[in-house]
Design a protein around this motif. Structure first.
Motif, PDB file in Angstrom:
ATOM      1  N   ILE A 128       0.850  -1.195   0.000  1.00 49.94           N
ATOM      2  CA  ILE A 128       0.000   0.000   0.000  1.00 49.94           C
ATOM      3  C   ILE A 128       0.880   1.237   0.000  1.00 49.94           C
ATOM      4  CG2 ILE A 128      -1.773   1.306   1.224  1.00 49.94           C
ATOM      5  CD1 ILE A 128      -2.626  -1.311   2.567  1.00 49.94           C
ATOM      6  N   THR A 129       0.721   2.101  -0.985  1.00 50.37           N
ATOM      7  CA  THR A 129       1.448   3.365  -1.026  1.00 50.37           C
ATOM      8  C   THR A 129       0.707   4.398  -0.197  1.00 50.37           C
ATOM      9  OG1 THR A 129       2.260   2.888  -3.253  1.00 50.37           O
ATOM     10  CG2 THR A 129       2.356   5.177  -2.510  1.00 50.37           C
ATOM     11  N   ALA A 130       1.370   4.997   0.767  1.00 50.80           N
ATOM     12  CA  ALA A 130       0.726   5.975   1.645  1.00 50.80           C
ATOM     13  C   ALA A 130       0.113   7.099   0.815  1.00 50.80           C
ATOM     14  CB  ALA A 130       1.731   6.538   2.646  1.00 50.80           C
ATOM     15  N   PRO A 131      -1.159   7.438   1.059  1.00 53.10           N
ATOM     16  CA  PRO A 131      -1.910   8.359   0.190  1.00 53.10           C
ATOM     17  C   PRO A 131      -1.708   9.836   0.509  1.00 53.10           C
ATOM     18  CG  PRO A 131      -3.357   7.541   1.889  1.00 53.10           C
ATOM     19  CD  PRO A 131      -2.017   6.878   2.119  1.00 53.10           C
ATOM     20  N   TYR A 132      -0.510  10.335   0.295  1.00 49.51           N
ATOM     21  CA  TYR A 132      -0.282  11.771   0.433  1.00 49.51           C
ATOM     22  C   TYR A 132       0.700  12.210  -0.638  1.00 49.51           C
ATOM     23  CZ  TYR A 132       4.119  10.601   2.828  1.00 49.51           C
ATOM     24  OH  TYR A 132       5.367  10.114   3.147  1.00 49.51           O
ATOM     25  N   GLY A 133       0.808  13.520  -0.842  1.00 52.50           N
ATOM     26  CA  GLY A 133       1.679  14.031  -1.883  1.00 52.50           C
ATOM     27  C   GLY A 133       1.202  13.595  -3.258  1.00 52.50           C
ATOM     28  N   ARG A 134       2.104  13.198  -4.115  1.00 47.32           N
ATOM     29  CA  ARG A 134       1.749  12.796  -5.481  1.00 47.32           C
ATOM     30  C   ARG A 134       0.886  11.542  -5.508  1.00 47.32           C
ATOM     31  NH1 ARG A 134       7.354  12.537  -7.863  1.00 47.32           N
ATOM     32  NH2 ARG A 134       7.730  13.893  -6.077  1.00 47.32           N
ATOM     33  N   HIS A 135       0.863  10.816  -4.392  1.00 50.07           N
ATOM     34  CA  HIS A 135       0.078   9.588  -4.320  1.00 50.07           C
ATOM     35  C   HIS A 135      -1.257   9.794  -3.599  1.00 50.07           C
ATOM     36  CE1 HIS A 135       3.555   7.417  -5.810  1.00 50.07           C
ATOM     37  NE2 HIS A 135       4.295   7.979  -4.865  1.00 50.07           N
ATOM     38  N   GLY A 136      -1.642  11.050  -3.395  1.00 49.74           N
ATOM     39  CA  GLY A 136      -2.897  11.338  -2.720  1.00 49.74           C
ATOM     40  C   GLY A 136      -4.088  10.776  -3.492  1.00 49.74           C
ATOM     41  N   ARG A 137      -5.066  10.236  -2.767  1.00 52.22           N
ATOM     42  CA  ARG A 137      -6.258   9.667  -3.394  1.00 52.22           C
ATOM     43  C   ARG A 137      -7.374   9.589  -2.374  1.00 52.22           C
ATOM     44  NH1 ARG A 137      -2.307   6.005  -2.502  1.00 52.22           N
ATOM     45  NH2 ARG A 137      -2.814   4.089  -1.352  1.00 52.22           N
ATOM     46  N   ALA A 138      -8.587   9.462  -2.874  1.00 45.80           N
ATOM     47  CA  ALA A 138      -9.764   9.398  -2.015  1.00 45.80           C
ATOM     48  C   ALA A 138      -9.852   8.041  -1.325  1.00 45.80           C
ATOM     49  CB  ALA A 138     -11.024   9.656  -2.847  1.00 45.80           C
ATOM     50  N   GLY A 139     -10.711   7.981  -0.310  1.00 45.77           N
ATOM     51  CA  GLY A 139     -10.967   6.716   0.359  1.00 45.77           C
ATOM     52  C   GLY A 139     -10.256   6.532   1.677  1.00 45.77           C
ATOM     53  N   TRP A 140      -9.566   7.586   2.143  1.00 45.72           N
ATOM     54  CA  TRP A 140      -8.827   7.483   3.393  1.00 45.72           C
ATOM     55  C   TRP A 140      -9.380   8.415   4.473  1.00 45.72           C
ATOM     56  CZ3 TRP A 140      -4.496   4.368   4.611  1.00 45.72           C
ATOM     57  CH2 TRP A 140      -4.132   3.486   3.578  1.00 45.72           C
ATOM     58  N   GLY A 141     -10.638   8.794   4.325  1.00 45.32           N
ATOM     59  CA  GLY A 141     -11.284   9.600   5.346  1.00 45.32           C
ATOM     60  C   GLY A 141     -11.037  11.087   5.175  1.00 45.32           C
ATOM     61  N   PRO A 142     -11.403  11.860   6.209  1.00 42.37           N
ATOM     62  CA  PRO A 142     -11.256  13.325   6.129  1.00 42.37           C
ATOM     63  C   PRO A 142      -9.808  13.735   5.958  1.00 42.37           C
ATOM     64  CG  PRO A 142     -11.740  12.631   8.379  1.00 42.37           C
ATOM     65  CD  PRO A 142     -11.933  11.424   7.506  1.00 42.37           C
ATOM     66  N   THR A 143      -9.622  14.901   5.344  1.00 41.44           N
ATOM     67  CA  THR A 143      -8.273  15.411   5.093  1.00 41.44           C
ATOM     68  C   THR A 143      -8.101  16.807   5.660  1.00 41.44           C
ATOM     69  OG1 THR A 143      -8.879  16.355   2.942  1.00 41.44           O
ATOM     70  CG2 THR A 143      -8.119  14.061   2.962  1.00 41.44           C
ATOM     71  N   VAL A 144      -6.874  17.230   5.807  1.00 47.25           N
ATOM     72  CA  VAL A 144      -6.545  18.590   6.222  1.00 47.25           C
ATOM     73  C   VAL A 144      -5.481  19.111   5.265  1.00 47.25           C
ATOM     74  CG1 VAL A 144      -7.086  18.226   8.654  1.00 47.25           C
ATOM     75  CG2 VAL A 144      -4.769  17.759   7.819  1.00 47.25           C
ATOM     76  N   PRO A 145      -5.311  20.430   5.170  1.00 46.46           N
ATOM     77  CA  PRO A 145      -4.240  20.960   4.312  1.00 46.46           C
ATOM     78  C   PRO A 145      -2.893  20.354   4.696  1.00 46.46           C
ATOM     79  CG  PRO A 145      -5.698  22.725   5.005  1.00 46.46           C
ATOM     80  CD  PRO A 145      -6.105  21.505   5.790  1.00 46.46           C
ATOM     81  N   ALA A 146      -2.093  20.032   3.700  1.00 44.72           N
ATOM     82  CA  ALA A 146      -0.807  19.372   3.951  1.00 44.72           C
ATOM     83  C   ALA A 146       0.080  20.207   4.864  1.00 44.72           C
ATOM     84  CB  ALA A 146      -0.099  19.097   2.625  1.00 44.72           C
ATOM     85  N   ARG A 147       0.043  21.522   4.702  1.00 42.80           N
ATOM     86  CA  ARG A 147       0.880  22.389   5.535  1.00 42.80           C
ATOM     87  C   ARG A 147       0.516  22.223   7.014  1.00 42.80           C
ATOM     88  NH1 ARG A 147       0.229  26.774   2.885  1.00 42.80           N
ATOM     89  NH2 ARG A 147       2.212  26.616   1.746  1.00 42.80           N
ATOM     90  N   VAL A 148      -0.783  22.205   7.298  1.00 42.80           N
ATOM     91  CA  VAL A 148      -1.236  22.019   8.683  1.00 42.80           C
ATOM     92  C   VAL A 148      -0.834  20.644   9.192  1.00 42.80           C
ATOM     93  CG1 VAL A 148      -3.277  21.835  10.164  1.00 42.80           C
ATOM     94  CG2 VAL A 148      -3.155  23.627   8.410  1.00 42.80           C
ATOM     95  N   ALA A 149      -1.023  19.628   8.355  1.00 42.62           N
ATOM     96  CA  ALA A 149      -0.694  18.260   8.759  1.00 42.62           C
ATOM     97  C   ALA A 149       0.775  18.124   9.124  1.00 42.62           C
ATOM     98  CB  ALA A 149      -1.056  17.288   7.636  1.00 42.62           C
ATOM     99  N   TRP A 150       1.668  18.690   8.295  1.00 35.36           N
ATOM    100  CA  TRP A 150       3.098  18.571   8.576  1.00 35.36           C
ATOM    101  C   TRP A 150       3.458  19.227   9.905  1.00 35.36           C
ATOM    102  CZ3 TRP A 150       6.684  15.509   6.723  1.00 35.36           C
ATOM    103  CH2 TRP A 150       6.491  14.926   5.461  1.00 35.36           C
ATOM    104  N   ILE A 151       2.916  20.416  10.155  1.00 34.55           N
ATOM    105  CA  ILE A 151       3.241  21.111  11.409  1.00 34.55           C
ATOM    106  C   ILE A 151       2.758  20.306  12.611  1.00 34.55           C
ATOM    107  CG2 ILE A 151       2.792  23.171  12.788  1.00 34.55           C
ATOM    108  CD1 ILE A 151       2.564  24.728  10.137  1.00 34.55           C
ATOM    109  N   VAL A 152       1.512  19.839  12.544  1.00 32.93           N
ATOM    110  CA  VAL A 152       0.930  19.124  13.677  1.00 32.93           C
ATOM    111  C   VAL A 152       1.627  17.793  13.917  1.00 32.93           C
ATOM    112  CG1 VAL A 152      -1.168  18.000  14.523  1.00 32.93           C
ATOM    113  CG2 VAL A 152      -1.308  20.250  13.440  1.00 32.93           C
ATOM    114  N   MET A 153       1.840  17.027  12.856  1.00 32.62           N
ATOM    115  CA  MET A 153       2.367  15.678  13.057  1.00 32.62           C
ATOM    116  C   MET A 153       3.855  15.663  13.393  1.00 32.62           C
ATOM    117  SD  MET A 153       2.272  14.129   9.200  1.00 32.62           S
ATOM    118  CE  MET A 153       3.588  14.381   7.992  1.00 32.62           C
ATOM    119  N   GLU A 154       4.598  16.680  12.973  1.00 32.33           N
ATOM    120  CA  GLU A 154       6.026  16.727  13.285  1.00 32.33           C
ATOM    121  C   GLU A 154       6.314  17.407  14.623  1.00 32.33           C
ATOM    122  OE1 GLU A 154       8.476  15.321  11.555  1.00 32.33           O
ATOM    123  OE2 GLU A 154       7.132  14.579  10.003  1.00 32.33           O
TER     124      GLU A 154
END
Length: 248
Positions: A26-52
């Motif tokens: 399974i290729t993780a669904p973010y960046g160039r591999h982003g795709r539907a079916g993985w639930g709600p999403t947030v802006p990538a910029r917000v995600a990077w700040i929060v998760m790191e």
């Protein structure tokens, strides 16, 4: 190394195995591999700040609670860790181009890993490990720092090249020059090298667990990116490998 701390380090090794196996299928669904079916999403910029954020912030908190927090070598190791993670958490997200989004599920898994990883590494550096001042001249420390800084520099350079292509406004393009002559993902190669440098510098099971996990996470991602490039661009350089020049 024993007790609950030792179990946490072993857990990270176990997560590395599970991650490598999972990402083969399974290729993780973010960046160039982003795709539907993985639930709600947030802006990538917000995600990077929060998760790191746990990486620099929790690491600092655990470090300051350690008995060796004022010793010279642990302070140098703190500086190396923060060199990477302050940039990755508070600079890199604001350099992202486009309006990409990331699934909350991916962000949550990253938060959990960064919490575990920051804890075991900070705890080792500031409490469990012992670093006399002469560790600064030990060949393992000196070589480890050189490897760490080399990987860090490669990672920053490769990311900058990719951002430059997106700035041109033409979407994804084939990156060229430097290490891109030989591999599709020198940014991942640099980060893997960086954290094996950390493992050598700290000479610790926690550092090794992080290095192994980094390779387990990014090597399959590099293979997926390499395949994506070859499928998208008919003129993609055939001699290029995914991650390791001339090999793989």
């Amino acid at each position: 190394m024993s007790g609950s701390y030792g179990l946490l380090v072993l857990l990270e090794f176990g997560l590395a195995i599970a991650t490598a196996v999972g990402l083969i299928f399974i290729t993780a669904p973010y960046g160039r591999h982003g795709r539907a079916g993985w639930g709600p999403t947030v802006p990538a910029r917000v995600a990077w700040i929060v998760m790191e954020s746990p990486a620099p912030l929790l690491f600092l908190g655990v470090f300051l609670a350690g008995e060796h927090r004022a010793d010279v070598v642990p302070l140098v190791l703190l500086g190396l860790w923060q060199l990477h993670y302050v940039q990755r958490t508070f600079v890199y997200p604001f350099l992202l181009r486009g309006g990409a989004r990331m699934p909350v599920s991916i962000m949550a898994m990253a938060i959990a890993f960064n919490t575990l990883n920051a804890y075991i590494n900070a705890r080792w550096v500031s409490s469990v490990g012992t670093y006399p001042t002469d560790w600064l001249t030990d060949p393992r420390f000196v070589l480890g720092v050189l490897v760490f800084l080399t990987g860090y520099s490669v990672n920053l350079w490769a990311d900058r090249v990719l951002r430059g292509l997106r700035t041109a406004g033409n979407g994804y393009q084939i990156p060229r020059g430097g290490l891109y002559r030989w591999v599709s993902c020198p940014n991942y190669l640099g980060e893997i090298v960086e954290w094996f440098g950390w493992a050598l510098t700290t000479w610790s099971p926690a550092g090794l667990a992080f290095a192994v996990y980094t390779a387990a996470n990014l090597a399959p991602r590099a293979v997926s990116n390499h395949r994506w490039y070859r499928e998208r661009f008919p003129d993609y350089p055939p001699q290029r490998r995914a991650l390791i020049p001339f090999l793989a």
